[in-house]
Design an enzyme around this catalytic site. Sequence first.
Site, PDB file in Angstrom:
ATOM      1  N   HIS A  66      19.739   2.645   8.549  1.00 31.30           N
ATOM      2  CA  HIS A  66      18.438   3.436   8.763  1.00 31.30           C
ATOM      3  C   HIS A  66      17.370   2.875   7.596  1.00 31.30           C
ATOM      4  CE1 HIS A  66      21.197   7.002   9.428  1.00 31.30           C
ATOM      5  NE2 HIS A  66      21.145   6.297  10.469  1.00 31.30           N
ATOM      6  N   LYS A  75      15.781   3.304  -2.397  1.00 31.17           N
ATOM      7  CA  LYS A  75      16.795   4.032  -2.605  1.00 31.17           C
ATOM      8  C   LYS A  75      17.935   3.805  -3.752  1.00 31.17           C
ATOM      9  CE  LYS A  75      16.662   5.088   2.228  1.00 31.17           C
ATOM     10  NZ  LYS A  75      17.286   4.875   3.629  1.00 31.17           N
ATOM     11  N   TYR A 135      21.622   9.906  -3.609  1.00 32.62           N
ATOM     12  CA  TYR A 135      20.624   9.061  -3.656  1.00 32.62           C
ATOM     13  C   TYR A 135      19.029   9.529  -3.797  1.00 32.62           C
ATOM     14  CZ  TYR A 135      20.576   9.350   1.399  1.00 32.62           C
ATOM     15  OH  TYR A 135      20.804   9.876   3.019  1.00 32.62           O
ATOM     16  N   ASP A 174      23.462   7.063  15.636  1.00 29.77           N
ATOM     17  CA  ASP A 174      23.794   5.744  15.301  1.00 29.77           C
ATOM     18  C   ASP A 174      24.651   4.913  16.384  1.00 29.77           C
ATOM     19  OD1 ASP A 174      22.402   6.110  12.902  1.00 29.77           O
ATOM     20  OD2 ASP A 174      24.052   6.849  11.564  1.00 29.77           O
TER      21      ASP A 174
HETATM   22  C1  LIG Z   1      17.648  11.762   5.936  1.00 28.97           C
HETATM   23  C2  LIG Z   1      17.237  13.234   5.857  1.00 28.97           C
HETATM   24  C3  LIG Z   1      17.582  14.134   6.820  1.00 28.97           C
HETATM   25  N1  LIG Z   1      17.354  15.388   6.881  1.00 28.97           N
HETATM   26  C4  LIG Z   1      17.795  16.193   8.049  1.00 28.97           C
HETATM   27  C5  LIG Z   1      17.696  15.603   9.630  1.00 28.97           C
HETATM   28  C6  LIG Z   1      19.012  16.032  10.086  1.00 28.97           C
HETATM   29  O1  LIG Z   1      18.610  17.284  10.798  1.00 28.97           O
HETATM   30  C7  LIG Z   1      19.811  15.970   9.248  1.00 28.97           C
HETATM   31  C8  LIG Z   1      20.947  15.044   9.104  1.00 28.97           C
HETATM   32  O2  LIG Z   1      19.984  13.599   9.289  1.00 28.97           O
HETATM   33  P1  LIG Z   1      20.616  12.117   9.766  1.00 28.97           P
HETATM   34  O3  LIG Z   1      21.724  12.375  10.475  1.00 28.97           O
HETATM   35  O4  LIG Z   1      19.519  11.404   9.720  1.00 28.97           O
HETATM   36  O5  LIG Z   1      21.285  11.871   8.057  1.00 28.97           O
HETATM   37  P2  LIG Z   1      21.962  10.374   7.989  1.00 28.97           P
HETATM   38  O6  LIG Z   1      22.472   9.846   8.696  1.00 28.97           O
HETATM   39  O7  LIG Z   1      22.646  10.828   6.406  1.00 28.97           O
HETATM   40  O8  LIG Z   1      20.749   9.627   7.226  1.00 28.97           O
HETATM   41  C9  LIG Z   1      20.723   8.853   5.913  1.00 28.97           C
HETATM   42  O9  LIG Z   1      21.346   8.028   6.129  1.00 28.97           O
HETATM   43  C10 LIG Z   1      21.408   6.968   5.070  1.00 28.97           C
HETATM   44  C11 LIG Z   1      22.106   5.849   5.355  1.00 28.97           C
HETATM   45  C12 LIG Z   1      20.161   6.779   4.310  1.00 28.97           C
HETATM   46  O10 LIG Z   1      19.814   5.656   3.744  1.00 28.97           O
HETATM   47  C13 LIG Z   1      18.923   7.772   4.305  1.00 28.97           C
HETATM   48  O11 LIG Z   1      17.898   7.221   4.373  1.00 28.97           O
HETATM   49  C14 LIG Z   1      19.175   8.521   5.856  1.00 28.97           C
HETATM   50  O12 LIG Z   1      18.481   7.953   6.901  1.00 28.97           O
HETATM   51  O13 LIG Z   1      19.178  16.028   7.958  1.00 28.97           O
HETATM   52  C15 LIG Z   1      16.285  15.840   6.309  1.00 28.97           C
HETATM   53  O14 LIG Z   1      15.946  17.048   6.273  1.00 28.97           O
HETATM   54  N2  LIG Z   1      15.623  14.884   5.235  1.00 28.97           N
HETATM   55  C16 LIG Z   1      16.155  13.581   4.942  1.00 28.97           C
HETATM   56  O15 LIG Z   1      15.439  12.960   4.079  1.00 28.97           O
END
Ligand SMILES: Cc1cn([C@H]2C[C@H](O)[C@@H](COP(=O)(O)OP(=O)(O)O[C@H]3O[C@@H](C)C(=O)[C@@H](O)[C@H]3O)O2)c(=O)[nH]c1=O
Length: 183
Positions: A66, A75, A135, A174
């Site tokens: 991501h 990060k 993180y 993903d």
């Molecule tokens: C990343 C993020 C997600 N969310 C919400 C969106 C969604 O409903 C839920 C889960 O989001 P995701 O599926 O994108 O979560 P995730 O797959 O854990 O996304 C994360 O992956 C890692 C590897 C990173 O580096 C991060 O920056 C972020 O992209 O949380 C937030 O509210 N704030 C945030 O900062």
Amino acid sequence: MKCNQSAIPDVLVFEPVVHHDERGFFKEVLRESSFNQFLSLYGQPSQSLVQENLSQSKRHVLRGLHFQSQQPQGKLVSVVHGEVFDVAVDIRPHSETYGQWVGHILSNQNHQQVWIPPGFAHGFLVLSESADVLYKCSSYYMAGDQQGILWSDPTLAIDWPLAKGQSPILSVQDVTQPLFRGE
Ligand SMILES: Cc1cn([C@H]2C[C@H](O)[C@@H](COP(=O)(O)OP(=O)(O)O[C@H]3O[C@@H](C)C(=O)[C@@H](O)[C@H]3O)O2)c(=O)[nH]c1=O
């Protein structure tokens, strides 16, 4: 706190001092002044870490890769429970290490933290029964700016430590991330 450059020099590995005693241990997870001194030492601009995220994942969960492009996020990644293989991919077009990746084992045992500067894609694979990944980010999450690259992109060829035939557990997003468009 110790800090070393990784195989991609802009990705830094921090090791905080861990004070053990009969009760357990104590460590400073972040001292922003020291952190920024190390960034300066390695030629990087100082950062303010404005958002902190915690995710919990089961064994074989792979989150990533991501990044945000309008508002790139640096990060500082650590693990408070369990063990992960954490990957940073340099997707900065003018970088000498463009298209390269580096992976580190982060765990609550080794206490290491990885600094992934803005302009990288990030992902991790959980190696333990579960893992809590904590993180801090240098800019805020913007839902509309979230982008990804397929974890198994053949050009990047990331050597994820998965047993032969073992597939990672991925989010719906993903599974269908685009391929890396490197030269
Ligand atoms: C990343 C993020 C997600 N969310 C919400 C969106 C969604 O409903 C839920 C889960 O989001 P995701 O599926 O994108 O979560 P995730 O797959 O854990 O996304 C994360 O992956 C890692 C590897 C990173 O580096 C991060 O920056 C972020 O992209 O949380 C937030 O509210 N704030 C945030 O900062």
